[in-house]
Design a protein around this motif. Sequence first.
Motif, PDB file in Angstrom:
ATOM      1  N   HIS A 120      57.617   3.269  58.735  1.00 46.43           N
ATOM      2  CA  HIS A 120      56.764   4.260  57.803  1.00 46.43           C
ATOM      3  C   HIS A 120      55.286   4.361  58.604  1.00 46.43           C
ATOM      4  O   HIS A 120      54.470   5.526  58.665  1.00 46.43           O
ATOM      5  CB  HIS A 120      56.469   3.909  56.549  1.00 46.43           C
ATOM      6  N   GLN A 121      54.670   3.338  59.220  1.00 45.45           N
ATOM      7  CA  GLN A 121      53.412   3.462  59.956  1.00 45.45           C
ATOM      8  C   GLN A 121      53.717   4.602  61.093  1.00 45.45           C
ATOM      9  O   GLN A 121      52.705   5.449  61.417  1.00 45.45           O
ATOM     10  CB  GLN A 121      53.133   2.008  60.655  1.00 45.45           C
ATOM     11  N   LEU A 122      54.578   4.398  61.762  1.00 41.32           N
ATOM     12  CA  LEU A 122      55.053   5.488  62.908  1.00 41.32           C
ATOM     13  C   LEU A 122      55.005   6.632  62.285  1.00 41.32           C
ATOM     14  O   LEU A 122      54.562   7.643  63.036  1.00 41.32           O
ATOM     15  CB  LEU A 122      56.203   5.118  63.744  1.00 41.32           C
ATOM     16  N   GLN A 123      55.875   6.987  61.179  1.00 39.64           N
ATOM     17  CA  GLN A 123      55.853   8.230  60.671  1.00 39.64           C
ATOM     18  C   GLN A 123      54.545   8.771  60.328  1.00 39.64           C
ATOM     19  O   GLN A 123      54.396  10.205  60.614  1.00 39.64           O
ATOM     20  CB  GLN A 123      56.713   8.148  59.335  1.00 39.64           C
ATOM     21  N   VAL A 124      53.677   8.073  59.584  1.00 43.77           N
ATOM     22  CA  VAL A 124      52.398   8.445  59.089  1.00 43.77           C
ATOM     23  C   VAL A 124      51.568   8.912  60.494  1.00 43.77           C
ATOM     24  O   VAL A 124      50.871   9.960  60.383  1.00 43.77           O
ATOM     25  CB  VAL A 124      51.754   7.305  58.312  1.00 43.77           C
ATOM     26  N   MET A 125      51.572   7.889  61.401  1.00 40.21           N
ATOM     27  CA  MET A 125      50.663   8.205  62.638  1.00 40.21           C
ATOM     28  C   MET A 125      51.269   9.712  63.296  1.00 40.21           C
ATOM     29  O   MET A 125      50.276  10.317  63.865  1.00 40.21           O
ATOM     30  CB  MET A 125      50.570   7.178  63.619  1.00 40.21           C
ATOM     31  N   LYS A 126      52.558   9.796  63.334  1.00 44.21           N
ATOM     32  CA  LYS A 126      53.143  10.837  63.773  1.00 44.21           C
ATOM     33  C   LYS A 126      52.782  12.202  63.056  1.00 44.21           C
ATOM     34  O   LYS A 126      52.176  13.257  63.717  1.00 44.21           O
ATOM     35  CB  LYS A 126      54.751  10.943  63.976  1.00 44.21           C
ATOM     36  N   LEU A 127      52.600  12.122  61.836  1.00 43.22           N
ATOM     37  CA  LEU A 127      52.008  13.120  60.918  1.00 43.22           C
ATOM     38  C   LEU A 127      50.564  13.719  61.443  1.00 43.22           C
ATOM     39  O   LEU A 127      50.187  14.721  61.593  1.00 43.22           O
ATOM     40  CB  LEU A 127      52.155  12.751  59.518  1.00 43.22           C
ATOM     41  N   LYS A 165      57.805  15.583  54.184  1.00 47.03           N
ATOM     42  CA  LYS A 165      57.082  15.013  55.356  1.00 47.03           C
ATOM     43  C   LYS A 165      56.561  13.671  55.407  1.00 47.03           C
ATOM     44  O   LYS A 165      56.930  12.845  56.394  1.00 47.03           O
ATOM     45  CB  LYS A 165      55.815  15.887  55.601  1.00 47.03           C
ATOM     46  N   VAL A 166      56.499  13.117  54.270  1.00 51.23           N
ATOM     47  CA  VAL A 166      56.085  11.598  54.071  1.00 51.23           C
ATOM     48  C   VAL A 166      57.320  10.684  53.853  1.00 51.23           C
ATOM     49  O   VAL A 166      57.187   9.562  53.498  1.00 51.23           O
ATOM     50  CB  VAL A 166      55.055  11.358  53.243  1.00 51.23           C
ATOM     51  N   GLY A 167      58.535  11.254  53.888  1.00 47.42           N
ATOM     52  CA  GLY A 167      59.924  10.694  53.475  1.00 47.42           C
ATOM     53  C   GLY A 167      60.124  10.226  52.023  1.00 47.42           C
ATOM     54  O   GLY A 167      61.068   9.159  51.780  1.00 47.42           O
ATOM     55  N   LEU A 168      59.669  11.294  51.094  1.00 48.11           N
ATOM     56  CA  LEU A 168      59.873  10.945  49.761  1.00 48.11           C
ATOM     57  C   LEU A 168      60.506  12.234  49.044  1.00 48.11           C
ATOM     58  O   LEU A 168      60.364  12.465  48.123  1.00 48.11           O
ATOM     59  CB  LEU A 168      58.535  10.718  49.134  1.00 48.11           C
ATOM     60  N   ASP A 169      61.408  12.746  49.804  1.00 48.73           N
ATOM     61  CA  ASP A 169      62.002  13.804  49.484  1.00 48.73           C
ATOM     62  C   ASP A 169      63.154  13.349  48.321  1.00 48.73           C
ATOM     63  O   ASP A 169      63.570  12.264  48.482  1.00 48.73           O
ATOM     64  CB  ASP A 169      63.094  14.361  50.575  1.00 48.73           C
ATOM     65  N   GLY A 170      63.182  13.969  47.185  1.00 51.05           N
ATOM     66  CA  GLY A 170      63.625  13.472  46.028  1.00 51.05           C
ATOM     67  C   GLY A 170      63.117  12.716  45.005  1.00 51.05           C
ATOM     68  O   GLY A 170      63.582  12.363  43.885  1.00 51.05           O
ATOM     69  N   TYR A 171      61.625  12.395  45.260  1.00 46.03           N
ATOM     70  CA  TYR A 171      60.872  11.777  44.533  1.00 46.03           C
ATOM     71  C   TYR A 171      60.186  12.400  43.317  1.00 46.03           C
ATOM     72  O   TYR A 171      59.326  11.815  42.790  1.00 46.03           O
ATOM     73  CB  TYR A 171      59.909  10.478  45.460  1.00 46.03           C
ATOM     74  N   ALA A 172      60.141  13.544  43.385  1.00 45.44           N
ATOM     75  CA  ALA A 172      59.158  14.488  42.794  1.00 45.44           C
ATOM     76  C   ALA A 172      59.139  14.116  41.241  1.00 45.44           C
ATOM     77  O   ALA A 172      57.890  14.058  40.620  1.00 45.44           O
ATOM     78  CB  ALA A 172      59.592  16.053  42.939  1.00 45.44           C
ATOM     79  N   SER A 173      60.148  13.835  40.748  1.00 40.54           N
ATOM     80  CA  SER A 173      60.129  13.526  39.154  1.00 40.54           C
ATOM     81  C   SER A 173      59.874  11.922  38.831  1.00 40.54           C
ATOM     82  O   SER A 173      59.788  11.890  37.741  1.00 40.54           O
ATOM     83  CB  SER A 173      61.333  14.153  38.639  1.00 40.54           C
TER      84      SER A 173
END
Length: 259
Positions: A173-180, A117-125
């Motif tokens: 990313h500002q827009l992404q966060v505010m959309k969330l 949701k925050v655009g960090l798919d694949g960052y888990a590890s």
Amino acid sequence: MIKAQGVSVSLGRKIILDCVDVIAIPGSVTSIVGPNGSGKTTLLRALTGDLAYTGRVTLNGLDIKSLKPWELAGLRAVLPQASALAFPFSVIEIVHIGLQRGVSGQCDAVALAALAKVGLDGYASRNYQELSGGEQQRVQLARVLAQVWTPLDGNTPRWLFLDEPVSALDIAHQLQVMKLARDFADQGGGVVAVMHDLNLTAMFSDHMILMSQGAVQAVGPVADVLTNSHMSKAYGCTLKVNRTPNPKTPFILPQVAKA
């Protein structure tokens, strides 16, 4: 709803908040704005129960002073301005902190979905300390989203408290966060955010609390608060509020500000 009645905070002899009354309702984004030192973060921390105060704050009708920490954690999640970590954690471990304190338990699916949701798919590890400041801020946002993953628990709203959630982010990313935040409210949850960007506030918020010198100067729908007189008085400079082609959305151009 969240209701503060006569909330005051003092640091020594200095009054930081002076008998503040505010209300935030679920299904809405309520933004707290005002100049530096006006009491925005102090008000947010009082509303979350993270700061000692006098007066009364209720969350969904419950006095927050009567709630145990785990009960509060199941009702609201808090994103602070900054989060310092002394030990190396992976990104997924940070998000799991929210799950442990919240309502979803050790659910990897929720943690991974929050990162997506925050655009960090694949960052888990990835190592949290090796990320940029903006990426770390989004990991922390994923943590609080996981904590209150479902905006409604039956008819009971959950709440997001966000302290300057877009301060370290680029415009996309500002827009992404505010959309969330907007989506969380549209699904029945409540959002209270400390904001500095008045234009993003106007775009995504339903209500605005304008702080000045530890008190509420104006409160209400964005169009009623974001006016020439209110803004100029609070910020101590001449500001002109303009209108986009959509007349319901006001905006401010800093180029016309006069000290």
